[in-house]
Design an enzyme around this catalytic site. Structure first.
Site, short mmCIF file in Angstrom:
data_model
loop_
_atom_site.label_atom_id
_atom_site.label_comp_id
_atom_site.label_asym_id
_atom_site.label_seq_id
_atom_site.Cartn_x
_atom_site.Cartn_y
_atom_site.Cartn_z
N GLU A 196 0.70 -1.28 0.01
CA GLU A 196 0.12 0.07 0.06
C GLU A 196 0.71 1.33 0.08
OE1 GLU A 196 -3.19 -0.12 2.89
OE2 GLU A 196 -3.90 -1.93 2.13
N GLU A 319 -5.15 -8.49 -0.87
CA GLU A 319 -5.88 -8.16 0.41
C GLU A 319 -7.58 -8.06 -0.41
OE1 GLU A 319 -4.95 -5.29 3.23
OE2 GLU A 319 -2.79 -5.86 2.98
#
Length: 515
Positions: A196, A319
């Site tokens: 991220e 994810e």
């Protein structure tokens, strides 16, 4: 909804006449020589140093009264083996980009502590480190997926990690590994180059991260001389198509094997809502975001196709899952939630999407394995239970490394207050032995749906099935009733004139087996 149209006009006419007086969904499963294999790695999992996923979840320590192997709970080991998990991602998540791997090797009583700034501000003692994780993966027969630190690390620290894990001997890091009790390298293939990076990994722009990624990937060496490292770039947040465009445009193909994507399912307004006490409005909204995964995968794949027409780079959804408010009375930073039939719906529909996009989606990781978000296992002291999501993942593991069978159908709709969603989701595969499996999900909160299934030309002589359903959408397995929701044999299959008739109850998941 239509997926890969293959039916003939004649068959359509026959089926239409046969079912004209009935409210049915016609599903045709076909065999296509060019269809891709469904990678087993689509069924991967994710374990972060977050809340009670590792400590008090997977890892209880060797001195615990809970039966364990090298500190890892035996009941969880057994459960994950039954699940046939193909890979496990660790140590994060956001935690990965504050994690310095050298703090987690060597004598446990000499390891420094740190504060987990992302999740609850708790003290991390680094007692569960690289050796513990990689040895666990060996025990499970799962491929390790190391999400390595880019956000607060250096190229030197990163490449020394690769050397520590992969070099056979004679190098400083390999010799240190041997001093720490591991003679042979672990041969880790899958490496996440940061996590991220648009957010907790450093709040970078896509353009800046592309350059950082190129730098780190350049210095990664496959010391085992096997089939090469699988380097996964930190990918887009949901529908940030610009991020994918930049990575595909600016990173040379010889430096990248996968591009990640993160997307969670949640209520569309500010309040995430309870994981157990939710309304139909909240359920409908959550399923709307879950079903958007198909659009996300389609659009990100289209960008990748433009730069990678030969499909050499994988889309890795590392994810995904449902995200709600934490259970009342628990630490807000621990993300502990229960797991109901809503989560089974998310799991079934999402896995169907991944299966049907198997040409580009080669890996995915449910968030997370134990006690966090849409977990497959929950623990409480010495107790352990399996969630509805666990059961769906186990039912679906028949698709691992099987050939995709394209399906065609027009879904009925699930209607709520003037909005509509497709009620039915389907994917199918054929394994090496010729066995056909068809996974069907009905997300409708109220209506059953009749399915007429044509398997013409696939050599199926008999059908059996297993179903997951319950009386109430909000039902879940508790520590008092851990077996309340579990798969059951599905025997009400009628076969007439080459058509299998099945009835899907509301909010149910069914896997059919054709032999």
């Amino acid at each position: 909804m239509k997926i890969l149209k293959y039916s003939t006009f004649l068959l359509t006419c026959i089926l239409s006449v046969y079912t004209s007086a009935q409210d049915v969904t016609l599903v045709k499963v076909v065999e296509e020589s060019e269809a891709p294999m469904i990678s087993k790695h689509i069924y991967g999992h994710f374990s972060e140093h977050l809340g009670r996923c590792i400590y008090g979840g997977l890892y209880v320590g060797e001195e615990s009264v809970v039966p364990n192997t090298a500190g890892v709970r035996n009941d969880i080991i057994d459960a994950l083996k039954e699940l046939q998990i193909p890979n496990l991602r660790w140590p994060g998540g956001c935690f990965a980009d504050t994690y310095h791997w050298k703090d987690g090797v060597g004598p446990k009583d000499e390891r420094p502590t740190m504060v987990n700034r992302w999740w609850g501000g708790v003290t991390e003692d680094n007692s569960f480190g690289t050796h513990d994780f990689l040895n666990l993966c060996e025990t499970l027969g799962a491929e390790p997926y190391l999400a390595a630190n880019v956000g607060s690390s250096t190229v030197k620290e990163f490449t020394e990690y690769v050397e520590y894990v992969l070099h056979e001997g004679g190098s400083p890091m390999a010799e240190w590994r041997k001093e720490n009790g591991r003679e042979e390298p672990w041969n880790v293939k899958y490496w996440g180059v940061g996590n991220e990076m648009w957010g907790c990994g450093g709040n970078m722009t896509a353009e800046h991260y592309a350059d950082v990624y190129r730098q780190y990937a350049t210095f990664m060496t496959d010391w085992t001389n096997s089939d090469g490292l699988f380097r996964i770039a930190s990918g887009a947040n949901v529908d940030d198509y610009h991020w994918t465009e930049v990575l595909m445009r600016d990173v040379p193909k010889h430096l990248i094997e996968g591009v990640a994507l993160h997307s969670y399912s949640f209520v569309e307004w500010n309040e995430k809502g309870s994981s157990i006490d939710y309304s139909e409005e909240q359920y409908f909204s959550t399923m709307k975001t879950a079903l958007k995964m198909d659009t996300l995968v389609t659009k990100h794949s289209a960008i990748m196709d433009k730069y990678d027409p030969d499909n050499t780079i994988a889309l890795v959804v590392d994810e995904w899952g449902g995200w709600y408010e934490v259970m009342e009375g628990t630490n807000p930073g621990f993300l502990y939630q229960q797991n109901t039939m809503r989560d089974a719906m998310i799991a079934g529909t999402t896995l169907n999407i991944f299966n049907n996009h198997a040409e580009r989606v080669k890996m995915a990781n449910l968030a997370q394995t134990v006690n966090v978000l849409q977990a497959v296992v929950l623990t409480e002291g010495e107790k352990m239970l399996l969630t509805p999501t666990y059961h769906v993942m186990k039912m679906y593991n028949v698709h691992q490394d099987a050939k995709l069978l394209p399906v065609e159908f027009n879904s009925p709709t699930y209607k709520f207050e003037g909005e509509e969603l497709p009620a039915i989701s389907v994917s199918a595969s054929k394994n090496e032995s010729g066995t056909v499996h068809v996974s069907l999900v009905n997300i409708d909160a109220h209506k059953k749906h009749n399915i007429n299934l044509s398997l013409e030309g696939l050599g199926v002589k008999r059908l059996s099935g297993i179903i997951l359903t319950s009386d109430n959408l909000q039902d879940y397995n508790s520590f008092e009733t851990p077996g309340a929701i579990q798969p059951k044999e599905f025997s009400t299959i009628k076969v007439k004139k080459g058509i299998a008739e099945v009835e899907l109850p509301p909010f149910s998941v069914l896997v059919l087996k054709g032999e």
